[in-house]
Design an enzyme around this catalytic site. Structure first.
Site: not given
Ligand code: AMP
Length: 280
Positions: A24-25, A28-29, A31, A141, A146
């Protein structure tokens, strides 16, 4: 890096050897490490950037969710991403869209506190798999439930994709990185470290000696009290079995400590999978 805005254009692109990282943008690190891994393992990486309205409840933070698009483009480019797929909501969802519901594991914890959240997640993730058509998809994780919901959906619906669930990336004091951490006031940011500290402290106790069910129950209650004394409003702080996430008091079975709690106006989630188990 190519930026694709249209669903039809993305669907027409042959990405069947790519690794997909749904996001979802507000990168940060956490992602960026998923993007680098997807690139390294598949040769090419597609990142989806879509603040999915259907996974937000009516009183949640959809309108104020951070959207630093230009910065995200630059960070994705630096991480070696090949395609950034950033569709519009109107293009993703026709009127009266079909919804994917994953039973049981969706209904507890986050599902109970955020009704409809996992229907939104499962639906958008299946759509992204179908639009992009990647070989493999990468998830963090940090969002343990999810991961388990998506794994069940993929198994139950025979979706032809490999899944990778990567370890949580943390700030130097242990706070799990999250796009929502920007909501924390300086004072809340200092207090926020109690959540990972508490999970880690209890994980160590449960991993290193055998405990009766009543001892586990007491330890969970103690940590919950510590969080509340530190200013948190706790939604849940529990031991849950893997992979079904049923409440348990038996840490010798595959299980994880899971927590969600609010500090100020920010809701944080975190977890610790008890050694020696993993969900990779
Ligand atoms: P989001 O943009 O928050 O939907 O997250 C996109 C993906 O990044 C999800 O698979 C998250 O689980 C993952 N992710 C978010 N935070 C972290 C983190 N701190 N470490 C690892 N993965 C993360």
């Amino acid at each position: 890096m190519r930026i694709i805005r249209k669903v039809a254009e993305m669907a027409a692109f042959d990405a069947n050897h790519a690794g997909l990282v749904p996001t979802m943008g507000a990168f940060h690190e956490g992602h960026l490490s998923l993007m680098r891994k997807a690139k390294a393992e598949n040769g090419s990486c597609v990142v989806s950037l879509f603040v999915n309205p259907t996974q937000f409840g009516p009183n949640e933070d959809l309108s104020r969710y951070p959207r630093p698009f230009e910065r995200d483009v630059q960070l994705a480019e630096e991480a070696g991403v090949d395609i950034l797929f950033a569709p519009e909501a109107g293009d993703m969802y026709p009127g009266h869209p079909t919804v994917v519901r994953v039973p049981a594991v969706s209904e507890l914890w986050e599902g109970a506190h955020r009704p409809g959240h996992f229907d939104g997640v499962a639906t958008v993730v299946l759509k992204l798999f179908n639009i992009v058509g990647p070989k493999r998809a990468y998830f963090g994780q940090k969002d343990l439930q999810q991961c388990l919901v998506i794994r069940k959906m993929v198994n139950d619906l025979n979706v032809q994709i490999h899944l990778s669930f990567e370890a949580t990336i943390r700030e130097s004091d242990g706070l799990a990185m999250s796009s929502r951490n920007v909501y924390l006031s300086p004072q809340d940011r200092l207090a926020a470290v109690l959540l990972p500290t508490s999970l880690q402290r209890l994980a160590e106790k449960l991993q290193h000696s055998s405990k009766s069910e009543s001892e586990v129950e007491t330890l969970l209650a103690q940590e919950r009290c510590e969080l509340e004394s530190g200013g948190f409003k706790v939604d849940y702080f529990a031991l849950a079995s893997l992979p079904d996430l049923q409440p348990t008091l038996d840490p010798s079975e595959p299980s994880a400590l899971i927590a969600a709690a609010r500090i100020g106006s920010t809701r944080l989630i975190d977890n610790r999978i008890l050694a020696p188990y993993s969900i990779e």
